[in-house]
Scaffold this active site. Sequence first.
Site, mmCIF file in Angstrom:
data_model
loop_
_atom_site.group_PDB
_atom_site.id
_atom_site.type_symbol
_atom_site.label_atom_id
_atom_site.label_comp_id
_atom_site.label_asym_id
_atom_site.label_seq_id
_atom_site.Cartn_x
_atom_site.Cartn_y
_atom_site.Cartn_z
ATOM 1 N N ASP A 1 27.847 46.463 -29.197
ATOM 2 C CA ASP A 1 28.997 45.572 -29.050
ATOM 3 C C ASP A 1 30.129 45.906 -30.025
ATOM 4 O O ASP A 1 29.877 46.254 -31.188
ATOM 5 C CB ASP A 1 28.507 44.142 -29.335
ATOM 6 C CG ASP A 1 29.563 43.078 -29.129
ATOM 7 O OD1 ASP A 1 29.915 42.836 -27.960
ATOM 8 O OD2 ASP A 1 30.048 42.497 -30.118
ATOM 9 N N GLU B 1 30.358 49.759 -26.299
ATOM 10 C CA GLU B 1 31.491 48.961 -25.848
ATOM 11 C C GLU B 1 32.662 49.174 -26.792
ATOM 12 O O GLU B 1 32.629 48.748 -27.946
ATOM 13 C CB GLU B 1 31.132 47.464 -25.829
ATOM 14 C CG GLU B 1 32.185 46.631 -25.128
ATOM 15 C CD GLU B 1 32.666 45.427 -25.901
ATOM 16 O OE1 GLU B 1 32.500 45.359 -27.125
ATOM 17 O OE2 GLU B 1 33.228 44.529 -25.250
HETATM 18 C C1 NOJ Z 1 32.391 41.901 -26.866
HETATM 19 C C2 NOJ Z 1 31.562 41.041 -25.999
HETATM 20 O O1 NOJ Z 1 31.437 41.646 -24.745
HETATM 21 C C3 NOJ Z 1 32.243 39.695 -25.952
HETATM 22 O O2 NOJ Z 1 31.692 38.870 -24.973
HETATM 23 C C4 NOJ Z 1 32.157 39.081 -27.315
HETATM 24 O O3 NOJ Z 1 32.863 37.868 -27.339
HETATM 25 C C5 NOJ Z 1 32.745 40.021 -28.363
HETATM 26 N N1 NOJ Z 1 32.353 41.376 -28.195
HETATM 27 C C6 NOJ Z 1 32.316 39.595 -29.742
HETATM 28 O O4 NOJ Z 1 30.974 39.922 -29.947
#
Ligand code: NOJ
Length: 582
Positions: free
Chosen positions: A223, A300
């Site tokens: 993430d 991500e």
């Molecule tokens: C990316 C995640 O996909 C999202 O849902 C989240 O709010 C943020 N990162 C913070 O972790």
Amino acid sequence: MGKLIGIFLLALALCHLSHSEQDWWENGNFYQIYPRSFKDSDGDGVGDLNGVNEKLEYVKDIGMKGVWLSPIFQSPMADFGYDISNYTKVQPEYGTNEDLLALTERAHSLGLHLILDFVPNHTSDEHEWFQRSVANDSYYRDFYIWHDGVINSTTGERQPPSNWISQFRYSAWEWNEQRQQYYLHQFGVKQPDLNYRNPNVVEEMNNVLRFWLARGIDGFRIDAVPFLFEVEIDPQTGTYPDEPLSSDISTCPDPDDWCHLNHTFTNSLPEDIEIIYQWRELVDQWTSEHNTDTKVLLTEAYTSFENLMHMYGDGLRNGSHVPFNFEMLAGLNNKSSASDYDYYVHHWLSNMPKGVYANWVLGNHDNPRLASRFGAQRADLMNIFLQTLPGIAVTYNGEEYGMENGYVSWEDTVDPQGCNADPTTYLQYSRDSERTPFLWDNTTNAGFSTANHTWLPIGQSYADNNVAAQLAAENSHLKIFKQLTQLRQSEAAFIDGSYVSVVVKNVLVYIRAAETGDKYIVVLNIGDENVSLNLGTLFDDLSAKLEVVVSSLHSDIPNGQIVNANSFEAKAYNGYVLRLTN
Ligand code: NOJ
Ligand code: MG
């Protein structure tokens, strides 16, 4: 036939591999499950791991190879699991660690691989590390980014050390009474940022990875990679530098919005990529030491294209197996032309380093659903596109049956990004609409849950449109999706065939050809006008007759129908997969 407005050819010289020779993730089909909304097994209105377990056969049946679960760890749920208070314990409302192990085993027995969401940038403020950091415990003191703040020379008041803004709006600094310092949170106030310049933090997080690897987990979706590192404190001023205004503040005039600033000091630092290489080394080492199936990393990162290419590796070291390709997700909308689609495909294919796989992501739990973003009439077209491109496809749960954004009123809004707005603007920010519960059948709560109240409302009418109905229908979005994933698994042209595209008017046409000679043509009429195509003039060696193997629900062409290559009618918004016949 329509005027040829753009031809761009790219033949991918990929060596021929049969599916059995490919590693499980290569060319894989990945499915993102948002567990909170997938299936509730115990009637509390919240999806859970046993619910996922009940539905694993469905996941297998729609042709998936890998499943990644949004976070299921202990959490106060300020950001629905992206605020973790214990990385090695399952959140009770989702089940137990034993349930997760059972799910992993069951996935493996079905030939599926299970990937967990790893959220390294921040913990919950309820994590023991943060509480000890607040208490100034020596080992934990510098686990987070703390600062005294600065004294405003005019007012004499203490204020945050810099102008940094949180992704969820407002200052990224929060005052902590107990420690008498500000801490950094690039997301919500309850999500303090870890300090990656502290080697103990890195080691603790490495241990989290090892903990789950030892329990048979097949990889991690990582993430918020661009947020991992921030610039170091400026020794001259003793504080952090302010970030400059965004170059185009007219598109983001609200000074409380994250996009108002250019995040030169807090986003996409080179150190972010460096640590991905280290994590890759960790999982690779694990794989070789334990002689397991390949453990994969999916990352991500909404960052520059150059950074994404770099995320794959630097030539000497490997990085992410799947640096999520958000180019199309960010760049395409319902006004985009076929040339735009074509551009993004070539951009990735022709720039990615040698020896890696392309990947395509069109949706996730942070973005409006495909049918809502591109129009319901394009739902199949988007899936045809995703499933017929060379490389790895990533599908967000629900997209396979054309699920639309659900309506969530202001009163029912729970996403912090929505709640930080107001009743008139929340829909612009809230991600609840793409997170409403899965529509399994026409029973109570669409078969998602037997509870009186579900955590988010069932967002759309489901009486006639749900998974069960689509499976029972003669044809449906879901059936089309299954045909596509089937083709991907069985046809050499889609496994590792070359890719050559042509744009005609608002139609993207491409050929996937295997070395064995098998060829498929994909026709995607992105536009709102029917287009008559002479496919024979677009590609060499085309047979005069083509067989429609799959097409959009409203194409009016049954599968198996033979059509003339020289006069093919592509209906507005429709997609087609055509097989060359000999
Ligand atoms: C990316 C995640 O996909 C999202 O849902 C989240 O709010 C943020 N990162 C913070 O972790
Ligand atoms: Mg439940």
